[in-house]
Design an enzyme around this catalytic site. Sequence first.
Site, PDB file in Angstrom:
ATOM      1  N   GLU A 277       0.843  -1.209   0.000  1.00 26.96           N
ATOM      2  CA  GLU A 277       0.000   0.000   0.000  1.00 26.96           C
ATOM      3  C   GLU A 277       0.875   1.254   0.000  1.00 26.96           C
ATOM      4  O   GLU A 277       0.574   2.235  -0.675  1.00 26.96           O
ATOM      5  CB  GLU A 277      -0.946  -0.006   1.197  1.00 26.96           C
ATOM      6  CG  GLU A 277      -1.938   1.138   1.197  1.00 26.96           C
ATOM      7  CD  GLU A 277      -2.898   1.103   0.014  1.00 26.96           C
ATOM      8  OE1 GLU A 277      -3.045   2.153  -0.646  1.00 26.96           O
ATOM      9  OE2 GLU A 277      -3.509   0.065  -0.243  1.00 26.96           O
TER      10      GLU A 277
ATOM     11  N   GLU B  22       1.631   6.324  -7.141  1.00 22.62           N
ATOM     12  CA  GLU B  22       0.594   7.311  -7.476  1.00 22.62           C
ATOM     13  C   GLU B  22       1.124   8.733  -7.381  1.00 22.62           C
ATOM     14  O   GLU B  22       0.879   9.554  -8.269  1.00 22.62           O
ATOM     15  CB  GLU B  22      -0.613   7.138  -6.557  1.00 22.62           C
ATOM     16  CG  GLU B  22      -1.429   5.908  -6.848  1.00 22.62           C
ATOM     17  CD  GLU B  22      -2.603   5.742  -5.894  1.00 22.62           C
ATOM     18  OE1 GLU B  22      -2.715   6.507  -4.909  1.00 22.62           O
ATOM     19  OE2 GLU B  22      -3.422   4.834  -6.136  1.00 22.62           O
TER      20      GLU B  22
END
Length: 151
Positions: free
Chosen positions: A62, A69
Amino acid sequence: MKLVKSFYFALCGIVYCIRQERSFRVHIAAAVSVLLFSALYGLAPGQYPPLILIIVLVMALEAVNTAVERAVDLESTDRHPLAKAAKDAAAAGVLLSALGAVAIACLTFSEPDRLLGVAARFRAPGMAAGLIVYILAFVFFIFGLDPKQQK
């Protein structure tokens, strides 16, 4: 001194993920819940390593997903098929590890009698109220810390 700084920067990354990423907070809530459930289930000490390993793997992926991102967003504000592919592939890594975590949990907590024993504990006075408080605390942790909604 460089080693201390690298640990400091890593901790800053964890704090960033907690503050900025709801998904990271969901994974923390799930991890804490699984570890508490494992104690109620009566998990043997030797059964904890796979759980801890998969929890760390999901949270690490994560964090990597967040890094991908942000790096893609930094590079370009325009939509691009390669940017989408990079973000989707990073998200796929998180999804695959989370599915693996579910599989490990199903295999680890598979004894019906022990599952019924955990359920029976929640019939004790105060346990239901404690569970409600626990759930409310995690709902606040997951949604109440969202900086995007605090504007």
